[in-house]
Design an enzyme around this catalytic site. Structure first.
Site, PDB file in Angstrom:
ATOM      1  N   ARG A   1      43.928 -13.159 -21.434  1.00  0.00           N
ATOM      2  CA  ARG A   1      44.714 -14.010 -22.331  1.00  0.00           C
ATOM      3  C   ARG A   1      46.215 -13.794 -22.136  1.00  0.00           C
ATOM      4  O   ARG A   1      46.986 -14.762 -22.132  1.00  0.00           O
ATOM      5  CB  ARG A   1      44.297 -13.715 -23.776  1.00  0.00           C
ATOM      6  CG  ARG A   1      42.872 -14.191 -24.081  1.00  0.00           C
ATOM      7  CD  ARG A   1      42.236 -13.473 -25.264  1.00  0.00           C
ATOM      8  NE  ARG A   1      40.974 -14.083 -25.654  1.00  0.00           N
ATOM      9  CZ  ARG A   1      39.805 -13.863 -25.050  1.00  0.00           C
ATOM     10  NH1 ARG A   1      39.751 -13.035 -24.014  1.00  0.00           N
ATOM     11  NH2 ARG A   1      38.708 -14.465 -25.472  1.00  0.00           N
TER      12      ARG A   1
ATOM     13  N   SER B   1      29.566 -20.462 -26.384  1.00  0.00           N
ATOM     14  CA  SER B   1      30.551 -19.421 -26.100  1.00  0.00           C
ATOM     15  C   SER B   1      31.872 -19.819 -26.729  1.00  0.00           C
ATOM     16  O   SER B   1      32.244 -21.007 -26.729  1.00  0.00           O
ATOM     17  CB  SER B   1      30.730 -19.231 -24.588  1.00  0.00           C
ATOM     18  OG  SER B   1      31.814 -18.361 -24.328  1.00  0.00           O
TER      19      SER B   1
ATOM     20  N   SER C   1      30.709 -14.978 -31.173  1.00  0.00           N
ATOM     21  CA  SER C   1      31.827 -14.191 -30.643  1.00  0.00           C
ATOM     22  C   SER C   1      33.148 -14.587 -31.299  1.00  0.00           C
ATOM     23  O   SER C   1      34.163 -14.775 -30.636  1.00  0.00           O
ATOM     24  CB  SER C   1      31.917 -14.336 -29.121  1.00  0.00           C
ATOM     25  OG  SER C   1      30.754 -13.879 -28.493  1.00  0.00           O
TER      26      SER C   1
ATOM     27  N   ASP D   1      28.394  -8.258 -25.050  1.00  0.00           N
ATOM     28  CA  ASP D   1      28.663  -7.440 -23.863  1.00  0.00           C
ATOM     29  C   ASP D   1      28.286  -5.975 -24.047  1.00  0.00           C
ATOM     30  O   ASP D   1      28.032  -5.278 -23.056  1.00  0.00           O
ATOM     31  CB  ASP D   1      30.138  -7.547 -23.462  1.00  0.00           C
ATOM     32  CG  ASP D   1      30.447  -8.843 -22.744  1.00  0.00           C
ATOM     33  OD1 ASP D   1      29.493  -9.507 -22.291  1.00  0.00           O
ATOM     34  OD2 ASP D   1      31.632  -9.198 -22.641  1.00  0.00           O
TER      35      ASP D   1
ATOM     36  N   LYS E   1      24.322 -14.102 -18.242  1.00  0.00           N
ATOM     37  CA  LYS E   1      25.465 -13.325 -17.773  1.00  0.00           C
ATOM     38  C   LYS E   1      25.357 -13.150 -16.255  1.00  0.00           C
ATOM     39  O   LYS E   1      24.740 -13.956 -15.573  1.00  0.00           O
ATOM     40  CB  LYS E   1      25.504 -11.984 -18.508  1.00  0.00           C
ATOM     41  CG  LYS E   1      25.746 -12.109 -20.009  1.00  0.00           C
ATOM     42  CD  LYS E   1      27.160 -12.575 -20.314  1.00  0.00           C
ATOM     43  CE  LYS E   1      27.466 -12.544 -21.789  1.00  0.00           C
ATOM     44  NZ  LYS E   1      28.881 -12.881 -22.084  1.00  0.00           N
TER      45      LYS E   1
END
Length: 397
Positions: free
Chosen positions: A26, A144, A172, A274, A302
């Site tokens: 990011r 997602s 998430s 994760d 994944k």
């Protein structure tokens, strides 16, 4: 493909985990969207290099081809940005990346008359052409949060204002909050309204500022869980009030310590998928305790099918774990046996999880294809060795 023989030794000492990969993606994007040079302290993993090179290509313009390697973040973040900077481009990649869905973008593409074409093979080859326009958009949040983050990066650059409505429960969520936090640090603001509605002002300018990177809870989770299994590792560089979703590892480990053997421990994996492989390992060593991990179906999409891979490899080592459609059912044992060959499935998180599993085995294990850790933590085995782990390369011949 390299192989490591790993001895059953506990870890001890101090480790400084690398800067957060999630934040780094990011920060690199926000920095590249500004008009000034910046300095960021980065852990140059394969995933992050894909984003850096991708943003370089988008800034240079022309007919853009972006190699996402195996990085879903790079792919989903940069597609909307490409529709602002270069009228789209071609996105290629390898591994399972071509199997990971892009469908949440498609209604927005149709709304903006953006053309897209997917390749026929298993490898990623996705082409998109057109211009993202200001407007009122709706997008699902149960595949997602990366799709939403990609739009958050791009929409403030447009000449008009936009509204983005998330139409399903958001998975998430912490990652989306992380996106908003990093963008705010670079001077770009998005306002959240009621009922998952976000107002996004156009004509905003990313301001380049000194940005301090914090340690990665996704990577720290391996050592924190190793501690829960008998190791003694002091993990540095972690921000206590971090917005990283994988900080949840701290509370999840506490839950194992608080429950007695009569309880069924239920863990919702939807918000921090994760870390579920290393949490599954930790649950597998809670002797006589039962654990179920649910709402983690995304693990099947994944770098490998992580639900299948975790069950296969840990059961080979002596665990009692079975697949659920969206997670795991685990009966805890006191120790793993080891003494066999296991495979990373070319997945960095499976490789690191199995190396921690070795610390609680009776016999050494042979880990195939360990180099895949370069995707997120290239120096993992250097740190593992420095902490007293017994590893050396091993020839299958």
């Amino acid at each position: 493909m390299g192989n490591l023989k790993i001895q059953p030794r506990k870890l001890s000492g101090t480790v400084a985990v690398p800067p957060s990969k999630s934040i780094a993606h990011r920060a690199v994007i926000c920095s590249a969207l500004s008009n000034a040079e910046s300095f960021l302290q980065l852990n140059l993993s394969d995933d992050l290099l894909a984003t850096i090179k991708g943003m370089q290509a988008l800034r240079e313009g022309g007919d853009v081809t972006i190699d996402c390697n195996e990085s879903g973040s790079t792919l989903r973040f940069l597609i909307p940005i490409s529709l602002v900077l270069t009228n789209g481009g071609r996105f290629i990649g390898k591994g399972n990346l071509g199997k990971r869905p892009l469908t949440p973008f498609f209604p927005i593409f149709e709304q903006c008359n953006i053309n897209h074409k997917e390749g026929n093979g298993d490898s990623l080859d996705f082409q998109v052409k057109g211009t993202l326009l200001p407007g009122h958009y709706s997008i699902s949040g149960d595949v997602s949060s990366q799709f939403i983050s990609g739009l958050f990066f791009a929409l403030p650059l447009l000449n008009g204002d936009s509204i983005l409505t998330i139409t399903t429960p958001l998975e998430s969520k912490a990652y989306l909050d992380l996106t908003l936090s990093v963008m705010e640090s670079f001077g770009v603001h998005i306002e959240k309204k009621d009922n998952q509605v976000y107002e996004i002002k156009g004509k905003q300018i990313y301001q380049n500022i000194p940005y301090e990177m914090e340690g990665d809870y996704s990577q720290a989770a391996f050592f924190l869980c190793a501690n829960a299994l008998g190791s003694d590792v002091n993990v540095k560089n972690l921000k206590l009030n971090s917005e990283q979703g994988d900080k949840a590892v701290i509370e999840l480990v506490k839950r194992f310590q608080e429950h007695d053997s009569q309880d069924l421990i239920t863990i919702d994996g939807s918000q921090c998928p994760d870390i579920m492989p290393i949490i599954a390992l930790t649950a597998a060593l809670q002797n006589k305790k039962r654990t179920q991990i649910i709402h983690a179906k995304r693990l099947r999409l994944k770098e490998c099918d992580r639900i299948s891979a975790v069950c296969k490899e840990l059961n080979q080592l002596g665990a009692k774990i079975r697949e659920l459609e969206d997670g795991f059912y685990i009966e805890g044992v006191s120790q793993l046996s080891g003494g066999c060959e296991v495979w990373s499935h070319n997945d960095h998180r499976i490789a690191m999880m199995l190396s921690i599993a070795a610390t609680v085995c009776k016999e050494p294990i042979l880990l195939k294809n360990y180099e895949c850790v370069s995707k997120s933590y290239p120096k993992f085995f250097e740190d593992y060795l420095q902490l007293g782990g017994g590893v050396h390369e091993w020839s299958m011949g």
